[in-house]
Design a protein around this motif. Structure first.
Motif, PDB file in Angstrom:
ATOM      1  N   UNK A 336      66.251 -37.924  -8.096  1.00  0.00           N
ATOM      2  CA  UNK A 336      65.484 -37.721  -9.332  1.00  0.00           C
ATOM      3  C   UNK A 336      65.367 -36.222  -9.592  1.00  0.00           C
ATOM      4  N   UNK A 337      64.834 -35.889 -10.756  1.00  0.00           N
ATOM      5  CA  UNK A 337      64.630 -34.476 -11.088  1.00  0.00           C
ATOM      6  C   UNK A 337      63.730 -33.800 -10.070  1.00  0.00           C
ATOM      7  N   UNK A 338      62.679 -34.523  -9.659  1.00  0.00           N
ATOM      8  CA  UNK A 338      61.734 -33.938  -8.702  1.00  0.00           C
ATOM      9  C   UNK A 338      62.397 -33.641  -7.371  1.00  0.00           C
ATOM     10  N   UNK A 339      63.217 -34.621  -6.904  1.00  0.00           N
ATOM     11  CA  UNK A 339      63.891 -34.430  -5.616  1.00  0.00           C
ATOM     12  C   UNK A 339      64.910 -33.301  -5.715  1.00  0.00           C
ATOM     13  N   UNK A 340      65.607 -33.263  -6.837  1.00  0.00           N
ATOM     14  CA  UNK A 340      66.629 -32.230  -7.007  1.00  0.00           C
ATOM     15  C   UNK A 340      65.997 -30.847  -6.999  1.00  0.00           C
ATOM     16  N   UNK A 341      64.839 -30.736  -7.631  1.00  0.00           N
ATOM     17  CA  UNK A 341      64.116 -29.454  -7.632  1.00  0.00           C
ATOM     18  C   UNK A 341      63.844 -29.025  -6.199  1.00  0.00           C
ATOM     19  N   UNK A 342      63.312 -29.977  -5.399  1.00  0.00           N
ATOM     20  CA  UNK A 342      62.979 -29.635  -4.013  1.00  0.00           C
ATOM     21  C   UNK A 342      64.244 -29.325  -3.229  1.00  0.00           C
ATOM     22  N   UNK A 343      65.326 -30.051  -3.537  1.00  0.00           N
ATOM     23  CA  UNK A 343      66.595 -29.813  -2.856  1.00  0.00           C
ATOM     24  C   UNK A 343      67.110 -28.419  -3.141  1.00  0.00           C
ATOM     25  N   UNK A 344      67.048 -28.016  -4.403  1.00  0.00           N
ATOM     26  CA  UNK A 344      67.523 -26.681  -4.758  1.00  0.00           C
ATOM     27  C   UNK A 344      66.706 -25.610  -4.039  1.00  0.00           C
ATOM     28  N   UNK A 345      65.426 -25.922  -3.850  1.00  0.00           N
ATOM     29  CA  UNK A 345      64.553 -24.931  -3.198  1.00  0.00           C
ATOM     30  C   UNK A 345      64.775 -24.859  -1.695  1.00  0.00           C
ATOM     31  N   UNK A 346      65.633 -25.779  -1.169  1.00  0.00           N
ATOM     32  CA  UNK A 346      65.954 -25.714   0.260  1.00  0.00           C
ATOM     33  C   UNK A 346      67.181 -24.844   0.530  1.00  0.00           C
ATOM     34  N   UNK A 347      67.819 -24.364  -0.532  1.00  0.00           N
ATOM     35  CA  UNK A 347      69.059 -23.606  -0.339  1.00  0.00           C
ATOM     36  C   UNK A 347      68.753 -22.273   0.359  1.00  0.00           C
ATOM     37  N   UNK A 348      69.473 -22.051   1.460  1.00  0.00           N
ATOM     38  CA  UNK A 348      69.290 -20.814   2.228  1.00  0.00           C
ATOM     39  C   UNK A 348      70.641 -20.148   2.446  1.00  0.00           C
TER      40      UNK A 348
END
Lengths: 412, 357
Positions: A336-348
């Motif tokens: 979902x949009x919410x999960x994708x947001x959190x996923x993008x914020x995990x990028x290191x």
């Protein structure tokens, strides 16, 4: 008879059931671009890159088995059409959107935030959207114009003997895009003590003769230019006429190989630009994509591959796909949009397949580090002359916070 | 059969002055109004928010410009700037604590004052010269919005609109915003329908036809030109504010750019100068046709692979759109409203069409 029908039906159900579970639902990406008005200098390349990358990705199984589906259309740089396209694609199930147009991104932003859909806005839209706390669903990912300006000043600082005696001319298109870096430049002027003079270019920018004779009298050591596309040709022509060496010209990201064509590739030697993505065809991912072109499966003309706008598209897609993968691995199906947001914020420290400086996105920093480098046109290609770096980050973030604080206040 | 004229007698002035002497016309309007009122309950958010709502708002804008262009005959090329003045002033007024209703009126008033200021040029110049001087409004307003942070909102040049509240009730739903726009549209429509029947309307039309002939008749053309600019700018200003509050949720200079001015002008011309119905048709056509054409062509391109690039596909709707405008204006130079009028006149005497000749 009835029994056999029931058996048949149940067999069908089982089969269709397995068919469904084999094929995971696609991830839908609402891509509405300006193919017809203001951004046409870049849109075809960006769109080509995104389509190429999608084909490349889907041929290799997509994102954890999900195919990436692109819902593509034109908004002609009109906010009301952008809103219509957003609403339509939202209904069709898109969870991530890109509009590649500042007016449209600005118009869609409040809606995307309310609907909790991810809004990518590379190099367009509000710059203060880099503040992930104020704009949780907006992802500029690329360095803001403030960061670029700061990085250019850092480059100048590194390359002059005495920054206090350096004269910098800032020439810009006189509308929000060009005016944006001014506060950062002025603050740096205070801190470092160089001499800064502003030279606004009236829209549409096709006549710059007055501006450049002014710059000639100012005798700058560097000219920083916030201009776009074919307007660089006019600037460079005026520079030659006024006998200002074109080596002094440092452009914002919006200058590509094709843009320099009418000034002459050979003549333009020495022109510099700040860049947020690597360009050229040597990068492994581009080599892979070029193989598709060899098979005749490219999404557009081959000469666009590897230009700055094309690479921007590749960088954005790489980051999106990485974010989606992380989201699926961490938070499970469905995306979902919410999960994708959190996923993008995990990028290191992700280098977007070698296209960008390593990007780290957190819940507060949606800029991704703000690293750029300076490249110089050597007559054939843009050759990087510095490493990826992000300078004066405190000042940049202070500016971002100042603007986003205003937005938060307005929304209360 | 349709538009029955039986039992319509012109025996008193009141009867003759009726807005809709023919009952069918009246019931048609009532039906359209009912459809407009019930539409939000039958429509999905997509069609309500991105088709019906903008259509209502842009129709109001076209109506307001039609007062100036269609009735008073004064061309205006910077109408989006007038709307911008209204929108920015009302947003600022609300931020400073003014209630929404007051902010709207204040927005309209500011637009009126500045609009009249530029209207003074109309006293000296006409036609194309007036077009150019009203174009100046557009450029001046654009410049101010991007260069004066106190008005435009700084480098981003974007201001979020506060939540509108009517008589203390906050309007937060899509349906509420739609009704707000529809209510304002109804006010302007009723004004426009009735103004023709007043002394003001007749004076404006006299000025439009020939201003010095109007002067000879005792109509002060200077005065009425300014009145036209004032009323039209007031409506435009409020409509601009409504556009910001109900549709965009923010004000930025691009929402009121020169492109929008041209579009509103096109709505008035394509719909029909001086026609109330035409403003609705014109707004519908100029605003919605690109959306429909674009979706149609994109849909076709997805269903059948044309083997051409996305940019080529994106230009096809523009070609069709341009062609349609030309076709309509060739077919009926007086605009879409005249096409409806022709159809209506045909049915007025149907099946005795020969009686018209």
């Amino acid at each position: 008879m009835k029994k056999s029908l029931a058996v048949l039906a149940s067999i069908l159900i089982i089969f269709s059931g397995t068919a469904v579970s084999d094929e995971k639902p696609p991830i839908k990406y609402g891509l509405t671009l300006d193919y017809t008005k203001s951004y046409v200098f870049a849109t075809p390349s960006v769109s080509q890159a995104i389509e190429d990358y999608r084909n490349y990705l889907n041929a290799r199984g997509g994102i954890n088995g999900h195919k990436l589906e692109i819902l593509n259309s034109d908004h002609g740089n009109e906010p009301q059409r952008g809103i219509e396209a957003y609403e339509r694609k939202k209904r069709e199930g898109a969870i991530v959107f890109e509009h590649f147009s500042t007016p449209v991104s600005k118009a869609v932003l409040p809606k995307a935030m309310k609907d909790k859909n991810v809004l990518l806005q590379t190099l367009t839209g509000r710059s203060d959207a880099a503040d992930g706390e104020a704009f949780p669903y907006a992802f500029p990912i690329a360095p803001t114009y403030w960061a670029m300006a700061a990085n250019i000043i850092q480059y100048i600082e590194n390359n002059t003997k005495d920054i206090k005696k350096t004269k910098i001319a800032f020439t810009y298109l006189d509308f929000p895009f060009g005016q944006e870096p001014i506060p950062v430049l002025q603050e740096l002027q205070k801190q470092l003590g160089f001499e800064l003079k502003l030279f606004p270019i009236a829209l549409p920018g096709t006549d710059q003769s007055g501006v450049w004779s002014g710059i000639r009298r100012f005798k700058p050591d560097y000219v920083v230019a916030w201009s776009i596309s074919s307007l660089h040709n006019i600037a460079l022509t005026e520079m030659t006429r006024n006998r200002i060496p074109i080596e002094k010209y440092i452009s914002v990201v919006w200058a590509s190989r094709l843009d320099l064509k009418s000034f002459g590739h050979e003549r333009a030697k020495g022109v510099k630009r700040v860049e947020a993505v690597a360009t050229g065809t040597e990068i492994p991912i581009i080599q892979e994509i070029l193989k598709m072109y060899d098979e005749g499966k490219g999404a557009g003309p081959r000469e666009n591959v590897g230009t700055v706008y094309y690479m921007g598209g590749i960088a954005e897609m790489s980051i999106l796909v990485e974010g989606a993968k992380l989201a699926l691995n961490q938070f499970g199906e469905p995306l979902t949009g919410e999960k994708l947001k959190k996923g993008l914020e995990l990028i290191r420290d992700f280098d977007a397949n070698g296209v960008m400086a390593p990007v780290t996105i957190t819940s507060s920093d949606h800029q991704g580090g703000g690293k750029t480098r300076i490249a110089e046109w050597d007559g054939e290609k843009w050759a990087p002359i510095t490493d990826w770096e992000a300078a004066h980050t405190e000042l940049v973030w202070k500016t971002i916070k100042e603007h986003s604080a205003k937005f938060i206040k307005e929304n209360q | 059969m349709f538009y029955r004229q039986a039992a319509i007698r012109h025996t008193s002035y009141d009867q003759t002055k009726k807005l809709y002497p023919i009952p069918f016309d009246k019931w048609l309007v009532v039906a359209v109004l009912l459809v407009a009122l019930l539409a939000p309950f039958a429509m999905s958010g997509l069609y309500l928010n991105s088709y019906l709502l903008p259509w209502v708002i842009w129709s109001t804008a076209a109506l307001s410009l039609n007062l100036l262009m269609g009735y008073a005959g004064q061309i205006h090329l910077g109408y989006a700037a007038v709307m911008a003045i209204g929108a920015y002033s009302s947003v600022h007024a609300m931020r400073l604590g003014a209630p929404f209703e007051f902010a709207l009126i204040l927005g309209g008033a500011t637009a009126m004052i500045i609009g009249v200021g530029f209207g003074f040029t109309a006293l000296r110049v006409k036609g194309l010269y007036l077009a150019i001087s009203t174009l100046a409004v557009q450029y001046l307003v654009d410049w101010v919005l991007t260069h004066v942070p106190a008005i435009g909102g700084g480098t981003q040049a974007t201001l979020q609109t506060p939540t509108p509240a009517l008589l203390g009730f906050e309007i937060t739903t899509d349906i509420g915003r739609y009704y707000l726009a529809l209510g304002w549209c109804a006010v302007v429509t009723i004004f426009m329908l009735n103004v023709k029947r007043t002394g003001l309307g007749r004076a404006l039309i006299a000025v439009r036809e020939k201003d010095y002939a109007a002067s000879v008749l005792g109509v002060n053309s200077y005065y009425y030109k300014l009145i036209a600019f004032a009323v039209s700018s007031f409506f435009g200003g409020v409509t601009g504010a409504i556009l910001a509050f109900t549709f965009f949720g923010a004000v930025t200079p691009e929402q009121y750019s020169i492109d929008i001015s041209i579009q509103i002008l096109a709505m008035v011309v394509v719909g029909g100068l001086g026609s109330v119905l035409g403003s609705f048709f014109g707004a519908g056509f100029i605003l919605l046709a690109p959306l429909f054409l674009n979706n149609m062509v994109t849909g076709l391109a997805e269903a059948y692979d044309f083997g051409v690039s996305r940019s080529v596909i994106s230009h096809i709707p523009l070609i069709l759109y341009g062609g349609l405008i030309m076709l309509f204006l060739l077919f009926e130079p007086l605009g879409l409203a005249k096409i409806y009028d022709n159809i209506r006149k045909y049915f007025l005497v149907w099946p005795f069409g020969f009686s018209r000749r």
